[in-house]
Design an enzyme around this catalytic site. Structure first.
Site: not given
Ligand SMILES: [Fe+2]
Length: 250
Positions: A128, A169
Site C-alpha cells: 500500500h 486493493e
Molecule cells: Fe490492503
C-alpha cells in the site's frame, strides 16, 4: 499526520517495537521482496515504483514505520501508523480521513510466504504505502475516509467499499498502452499479479457504475478488474461517488 486527533481508532494504535524483529524475520522480508520486485519492475505502475524509492523501503530489512512516515510527511502528510490488528470500519475511516494508514506490524512466517488470510506488514507497507507518496492518490484516499466516516448506511458503505476494492486493493492502470498494477492486493500477491498480466482476468476500462455494481469476491482469483487511464480518474470517481451518496442516488 499526528494521531492526536484520533478518538475511535485510539485504542488500536500501538508502537512498532522495531528492535524485537528477529534476523529470521528480516530474512523473510528480504525473500518476499526479492521474489516480488523483478516482476513488479516490469508490471507495476510507474507511480508505485517511484513511491517505493521515495518512502525509502529497504529490500533486506523490515520497514521502520516512523522512518517511512518521516519521508511521507513533507510530500503528502500521510503516516504509516502501527495498529494492533484488524480495525472496525469507523476506526479505519477515521484514520484515513486523518491521513493515517493503519499498518500491521506482524510478518507472515516462512511457511506462508505466498498467502496470509489477514494483511501483514508486507501487504500493508510493500503493497500500500508507496502509493501514499503520490499527491493525487493521497488526496483521494483521505477523501474516501472522510466521506465514509460521515455515512452510517451499510448499503452505501458496501458500494463505496467496492470503489476501494477495485482501486486501492486491486487497481490497474494503463501506462503507455500496457496494463500496470498499483492495487496492494496485486502488488503483494504473485498469483493475483500474474493473473492480470497473463490475461487470466478481464480488464474493463474503469467505469464508476460498473465498479459500484461489481460485487467483491475474496475466495478466488479475480475474473474482472478495472483499469484507469490516470489517477485523476480515481480522484474524480470519488467526488462523483460522494455526490451520489449525498443525493441518495448511489
Ligand atoms: Fe490492503
Amino acid at each position: 499526520m499526528s494521531t492526536a486527533t484520533l478518538s475511535i481508532a485510539a485504542p488500536y494504535i500501538i508502537r512498532q517495537d522495531y528492535e524485537a524483529y528477529t534476523e529470521e524475520q528480516h530474512a523473510v522480508w528480504a525473500e518476499l521482496v526479492a521474489r516480488a520486485l523483478p516482476e513488479l519492475e516490469m508490471h507495476a505502475a510507474r507511480e508505485y515504483l517511484e513511491g517505493f524509492e521515495i518512502i525509502g523501503l529497504k529490500k533486506d530489512r523490515l520497514p521502520n514505520l516512523s522512518a517511512i512516515s518521516a519521508r511521507l510527511a513533507p510530500r503528502t502528510g500521510w503516516s504509516s501508523t502501527p495498529v494492533s490488528g484488524f480495525l472496525p470500519a469507523p476506526a479505519f475511516f477515521e484514520m484515513l480521513a486523518a491521513r493515517n494508514f493503519q499498518t500491521t506490524t506482524w510478518l507472515r512466517s516462512r511457511e506462508s510466504l505466498e498467502y496470509t488470510p489477514e494483511p501483514d506488514i508486507f501487504h500493508d507497507v510493500f503493497g500500500h504505502v508507496p502509493m501514499h507518496s503520490h499527491k493525487v492518490f493521497a488526496d483521494f484516499l483521505e477523501h474516501y475516509g472522510r466521506v465514509c466516516a460521515s455515512i452510517a448506511d451499510a448499503t452505501i458503505l458496501e458500494k463505496l467499499g467496492r470503489l476501494f476494492w477495485y482501486t486501492v486493493e486491486f487497481g490497474v492502470i494503463v501506462e503507455r498502452g500496457e496494463f500496470k498494477v498499483y492495487g496492494s492486493g496485486l502488488i503483494s500477491s504473485h498469483g493475483e499479479c500474474m493473473n492480470v498480466i497473463e490475461g487470466g482476468c478481464e480488464i474493463h476500462p474503469f467505469d464508476l457504475d460498473e465498479v459500484l455494481a461489481t460485487k467483491v469476491k475474496v475466495d478466488e482469483l479475480h475474473k474482472l478488474l478495472f483499469a484507469v487511464s490516470s489517477f485523476d480518474e480515481v480522484y474524480e470517481a470519488m467526488h462523483e461517488a460522494e455526490r451520489r451518496a449525498l443525493s441518495g442516488s448511489l
